[in-house]
Design a protein around this motif. Structure first.
Motif, PDB file in Angstrom:
ATOM      1  N   LEU A 137      27.465  50.182  92.354  1.00  0.00           N
ATOM      2  CA  LEU A 137      29.029  49.900  92.023  1.00  0.00           C
ATOM      3  C   LEU A 137      29.732  51.019  91.913  1.00  0.00           C
ATOM      4  O   LEU A 137      30.786  51.847  92.289  1.00  0.00           O
ATOM      5  CB  LEU A 137      29.572  49.111  90.490  1.00  0.00           C
ATOM      6  N   VAL A 138      29.391  52.172  90.619  1.00  0.00           N
ATOM      7  CA  VAL A 138      29.467  53.492  90.656  1.00  0.00           C
ATOM      8  C   VAL A 138      29.521  53.734  91.486  1.00  0.00           C
ATOM      9  O   VAL A 138      30.506  55.046  92.209  1.00  0.00           O
ATOM     10  CB  VAL A 138      28.847  53.565  89.240  1.00  0.00           C
ATOM     11  N   GLU A 139      28.738  54.315  91.893  1.00  0.00           N
ATOM     12  CA  GLU A 139      28.322  54.886  93.800  1.00  0.00           C
ATOM     13  C   GLU A 139      29.592  54.405  94.695  1.00  0.00           C
ATOM     14  O   GLU A 139      30.621  55.435  95.447  1.00  0.00           O
ATOM     15  CB  GLU A 139      26.973  54.890  94.549  1.00  0.00           C
ATOM     16  N   ARG A 140      30.121  53.579  94.764  1.00  0.00           N
ATOM     17  CA  ARG A 140      30.432  53.265  95.864  1.00  0.00           C
ATOM     18  C   ARG A 140      32.320  52.415  95.611  1.00  0.00           C
ATOM     19  O   ARG A 140      32.983  53.298  96.797  1.00  0.00           O
ATOM     20  CB  ARG A 140      30.524  51.471  96.819  1.00  0.00           C
ATOM     21  N   PHE A 141      32.476  52.050  94.388  1.00  0.00           N
ATOM     22  CA  PHE A 141      33.579  52.413  94.251  1.00  0.00           C
ATOM     23  C   PHE A 141      34.685  52.901  92.464  1.00  0.00           C
ATOM     24  O   PHE A 141      34.229  51.789  92.059  1.00  0.00           O
ATOM     25  CB  PHE A 141      34.253  50.380  93.844  1.00  0.00           C
ATOM     26  N   PRO A 142      34.256  54.092  92.436  1.00  0.00           N
ATOM     27  CA  PRO A 142      34.225  55.180  91.465  1.00  0.00           C
ATOM     28  C   PRO A 142      35.520  54.595  90.898  1.00  0.00           C
ATOM     29  O   PRO A 142      36.086  54.811  90.030  1.00  0.00           O
ATOM     30  CB  PRO A 142      34.050  56.279  91.781  1.00  0.00           C
ATOM     31  N   GLU A 143      36.678  54.517  91.638  1.00  0.00           N
ATOM     32  CA  GLU A 143      37.695  54.467  92.333  1.00  0.00           C
ATOM     33  C   GLU A 143      39.045  53.228  91.388  1.00  0.00           C
ATOM     34  O   GLU A 143      39.022  53.467  90.376  1.00  0.00           O
ATOM     35  CB  GLU A 143      38.533  55.294  93.014  1.00  0.00           C
ATOM     36  N   PRO A 144      38.276  52.472  92.211  1.00  0.00           N
ATOM     37  CA  PRO A 144      38.523  51.145  91.637  1.00  0.00           C
ATOM     38  C   PRO A 144      38.209  50.785  89.859  1.00  0.00           C
ATOM     39  O   PRO A 144      38.810  50.348  89.104  1.00  0.00           O
ATOM     40  CB  PRO A 144      37.918  50.078  92.717  1.00  0.00           C
ATOM     41  N   LEU A 145      36.803  51.488  89.723  1.00  0.00           N
ATOM     42  CA  LEU A 145      36.138  50.971  88.595  1.00  0.00           C
ATOM     43  C   LEU A 145      36.646  51.870  87.086  1.00  0.00           C
ATOM     44  O   LEU A 145      37.073  51.232  86.329  1.00  0.00           O
ATOM     45  CB  LEU A 145      34.621  51.830  88.178  1.00  0.00           C
ATOM     46  N   ARG A 146      37.141  52.712  87.563  1.00  0.00           N
ATOM     47  CA  ARG A 146      38.201  53.986  87.058  1.00  0.00           C
ATOM     48  C   ARG A 146      39.693  53.177  86.917  1.00  0.00           C
ATOM     49  O   ARG A 146      40.060  52.358  85.414  1.00  0.00           O
ATOM     50  CB  ARG A 146      38.727  54.953  86.900  1.00  0.00           C
ATOM     51  N   ARG A 147      40.326  52.266  87.668  1.00  0.00           N
ATOM     52  CA  ARG A 147      41.455  51.669  87.112  1.00  0.00           C
ATOM     53  C   ARG A 147      40.837  50.774  86.316  1.00  0.00           C
ATOM     54  O   ARG A 147      42.212  49.928  85.186  1.00  0.00           O
ATOM     55  CB  ARG A 147      41.832  51.462  88.504  1.00  0.00           C
ATOM     56  N   GLU A 148      40.220  49.850  86.383  1.00  0.00           N
ATOM     57  CA  GLU A 148      39.396  48.422  85.805  1.00  0.00           C
ATOM     58  C   GLU A 148      39.241  48.824  84.614  1.00  0.00           C
ATOM     59  O   GLU A 148      40.331  48.216  83.445  1.00  0.00           O
ATOM     60  CB  GLU A 148      38.919  48.028  86.694  1.00  0.00           C
ATOM     61  N   ALA A 149      38.616  50.093  84.333  1.00  0.00           N
ATOM     62  CA  ALA A 149      38.049  50.453  82.669  1.00  0.00           C
ATOM     63  C   ALA A 149      39.340  50.519  82.255  1.00  0.00           C
ATOM     64  O   ALA A 149      40.068  50.507  81.082  1.00  0.00           O
ATOM     65  CB  ALA A 149      37.077  51.688  83.079  1.00  0.00           C
ATOM     66  N   LEU A 150      40.412  51.216  82.861  1.00  0.00           N
ATOM     67  CA  LEU A 150      41.836  51.224  82.213  1.00  0.00           C
ATOM     68  C   LEU A 150      42.239  50.598  82.005  1.00  0.00           C
ATOM     69  O   LEU A 150      43.100  50.677  80.148  1.00  0.00           O
ATOM     70  CB  LEU A 150      42.512  52.406  83.184  1.00  0.00           C
ATOM     71  N   ARG A 151      42.355  49.625  82.770  1.00  0.00           N
ATOM     72  CA  ARG A 151      43.291  48.172  82.689  1.00  0.00           C
ATOM     73  C   ARG A 151      42.685  47.380  81.287  1.00  0.00           C
ATOM     74  O   ARG A 151      43.132  46.787  80.728  1.00  0.00           O
ATOM     75  CB  ARG A 151      43.370  47.257  83.635  1.00  0.00           C
ATOM     76  N   GLN A 152      41.362  47.597  80.647  1.00  0.00           N
ATOM     77  CA  GLN A 152      40.541  47.261  79.786  1.00  0.00           C
ATOM     78  C   GLN A 152      40.943  47.157  78.588  1.00  0.00           C
ATOM     79  O   GLN A 152      40.722  46.467  77.785  1.00  0.00           O
ATOM     80  CB  GLN A 152      39.133  46.216  80.576  1.00  0.00           C
ATOM     81  N   THR A 153      40.220  48.451  78.040  1.00  0.00           N
ATOM     82  CA  THR A 153      40.142  49.510  77.756  1.00  0.00           C
ATOM     83  C   THR A 153      41.499  50.564  77.469  1.00  0.00           C
ATOM     84  O   THR A 153      41.019  50.722  76.240  1.00  0.00           O
ATOM     85  CB  THR A 153      38.599  50.249  77.535  1.00  0.00           C
ATOM     86  N   GLY A 154      41.715  50.949  78.079  1.00  0.00           N
ATOM     87  CA  GLY A 154      43.227  51.698  77.832  1.00  0.00           C
ATOM     88  C   GLY A 154      42.306  53.272  77.529  1.00  0.00           C
ATOM     89  O   GLY A 154      42.687  54.158  77.306  1.00  0.00           O
ATOM     90  N   LEU A 155      41.105  53.379  78.359  1.00  0.00           N
ATOM     91  CA  LEU A 155      40.402  54.890  78.543  1.00  0.00           C
ATOM     92  C   LEU A 155      40.207  55.441  79.667  1.00  0.00           C
ATOM     93  O   LEU A 155      40.031  54.476  80.627  1.00  0.00           O
ATOM     94  CB  LEU A 155      39.053  54.170  77.979  1.00  0.00           C
ATOM     95  N   HIS A 156      40.847  56.785  79.910  1.00  0.00           N
ATOM     96  CA  HIS A 156      40.250  56.850  80.874  1.00  0.00           C
ATOM     97  C   HIS A 156      38.783  57.157  81.646  1.00  0.00           C
ATOM     98  O   HIS A 156      38.144  58.484  80.794  1.00  0.00           O
ATOM     99  CB  HIS A 156      40.804  58.271  81.339  1.00  0.00           C
ATOM    100  N   LEU A 157      37.410  56.749  81.994  1.00  0.00           N
ATOM    101  CA  LEU A 157      36.183  56.732  82.204  1.00  0.00           C
ATOM    102  C   LEU A 157      36.393  58.426  82.928  1.00  0.00           C
ATOM    103  O   LEU A 157      36.478  58.315  84.123  1.00  0.00           O
ATOM    104  CB  LEU A 157      35.659  56.008  82.384  1.00  0.00           C
ATOM    105  N   THR A 158      36.026  59.632  82.636  1.00  0.00           N
ATOM    106  CA  THR A 158      35.487  60.868  84.191  1.00  0.00           C
ATOM    107  C   THR A 158      34.093  61.016  84.190  1.00  0.00           C
ATOM    108  O   THR A 158      34.330  61.402  85.342  1.00  0.00           O
ATOM    109  CB  THR A 158      36.614  62.073  83.219  1.00  0.00           C
ATOM    110  N   ASN A 159      33.620  61.056  83.173  1.00  0.00           N
ATOM    111  CA  ASN A 159      31.834  60.859  83.622  1.00  0.00           C
ATOM    112  C   ASN A 159      30.781  59.673  83.671  1.00  0.00           C
ATOM    113  O   ASN A 159      31.320  58.764  84.046  1.00  0.00           O
ATOM    114  CB  ASN A 159      31.649  62.001  82.234  1.00  0.00           C
TER     115      ASN A 159
END
Length: 326
Positions: A137-159
């Motif tokens: 998931l991280v390899e193929r869909f990093p940007e959708p994961l970052r958006r979902e993480a921001l939506r659920q947690t309010g955090l910008h996951l950069t690493n």
């Protein structure tokens, strides 16, 4: 409650070897104690074992832990037809009624699928796939994961490490993972597998074989794919790679899938090979007629020779090939 189903409704000890099959290996007289077989513990072959009733043998703990009723109905649809089919085998007329042939074939499939071996294959395959999902998931869909993480947690996951941890949480919360944990996925999977293997086995013919001498025993993983081109026979390979699927149904009768319908005999050397693979493939026990003292010695000697380590019982290389087949 388990997934909305009362746990009390699900029997903890569920038979993977049908009692109607185990009873074919029992004494005719039961001394009021019910039909009994002689178990041999293949992990500890030196251990002496008393006779046991068929009710106490051939079961698995919480084999289907979620809403087992539909699976039990499927198994019983085969098992209730077995006595008449066995009678036809013993009378030497297994092919006189197409229903008997279908029942015997289904009995092989039932014990091939409803087995310790298949549950191990299923569990290993699921965990192997499950372990790769987060990274993919991280390899193929990093940007959708970052958006979902921001939506659920309010955090910008950069690493990558943080993103992988979030992906792992999503996978753990997924319906598939939850169904695996409850046992719901295994129930639907094993029912589907029964129908798939049944369709695959329809391409084979039925053989009913008797020993020229000696007797058969039966293990707690009794229906086995085998190849007969080396000794001891390899077992538990994918159906497409096997020469046959074998299932002992009495001390004097073996079912096998082959190239033509036959009633025949097999030499003592082949009987020994059938019994050897039953010992090698057993999860914990093999069972034999209480008066088969020579066969008991054979089972113990085979277990000591080929299964020296009780911590790591023999299993054929399983799962990737077989999983692709079905």
């Amino acid at each position: 409650m388990i997934g909305g189903v009362k746990a009390a409704r699900i029997p903890r000890q569920q038979h993977v070897v049908s009692q109607v099959l185990l009873k074919q290996f029992t004494l005719d007289e039961h001394d009021g104690r019910g039909p009994q077989v002689r178990p041999v513990d293949v992990h500890f072959p030196k251990r002496s074992n008393k006779l046991k009733s068929t009710r106490a043998c051939g079961w698995a703990d919480n084999f289907i832990a979620y809403d087992s009723a539909s699976a039990e109905d499927l198994w019983s649809s085969v098992e209730r037809r077995a006595p008449a089919a066995f009678h036809a085998v013993y009378a030497g007329t297994p092919f006189a009624d197409p229903l008997h042939m279908e029942t015997l074939r289904d009995l092989i499939v039932l014990h091939y699928v409803r087995s310790h071996r298949y549950r191990d294959v299923y569990t290993t395959a699921f965990r192997a796939v499950r372990g790769k999902v987060s990274g993919e998931l991280v390899e193929r869909f990093p940007e959708p994961l970052r958006r979902e993480a921001l939506r659920q947690t309010g955090l910008h996951l950069t690493n990558t490490a943080a993103l992988t941890a979030f992906a792992e949480r999503l996978v753990e919360q997924s319906e598939v993972t939850q169904d695996f944990g409850s046992g719901a996925l295994f129930r639907t999977n094993i029912e589907s597998m029964f129908h798939k293997v049944r369709a695959e086995s329809s391409k084979w013919h039925l053989q009913v074989l008797r020993p020229q001498s000696g007797q058969f025993l039966i293990g707690d993983n009794p229906a086995l794919t085998v190849r007969t081109d080396t000794t001891p026979w390899p077992c538990n390979m994918a159906i497409g790679d096997a020469h046959s699927i074998v299932l002992p149904i009495s001390p004097r009768h073996l079912l096998a899938l082959g190239r033509q319908n036959i009633v025949g005999t097999i030499p003592r050397a082949s009987v020994d090979q059938v019994n050897t693979v039953q010992v090698l493939a057993a999860d914990r026990y093999v069972y034999l007629h209480p008066r088969s003292t020579r066969l008991e010695a054979f089972a113990r000697d085979t277990a000591k020779r080929w299964r020296p380590d009780p911590v790591s019982p023999y299993r054929a290389s399983p799962t990737a090939t077989e999983s692709k087949r079905f």
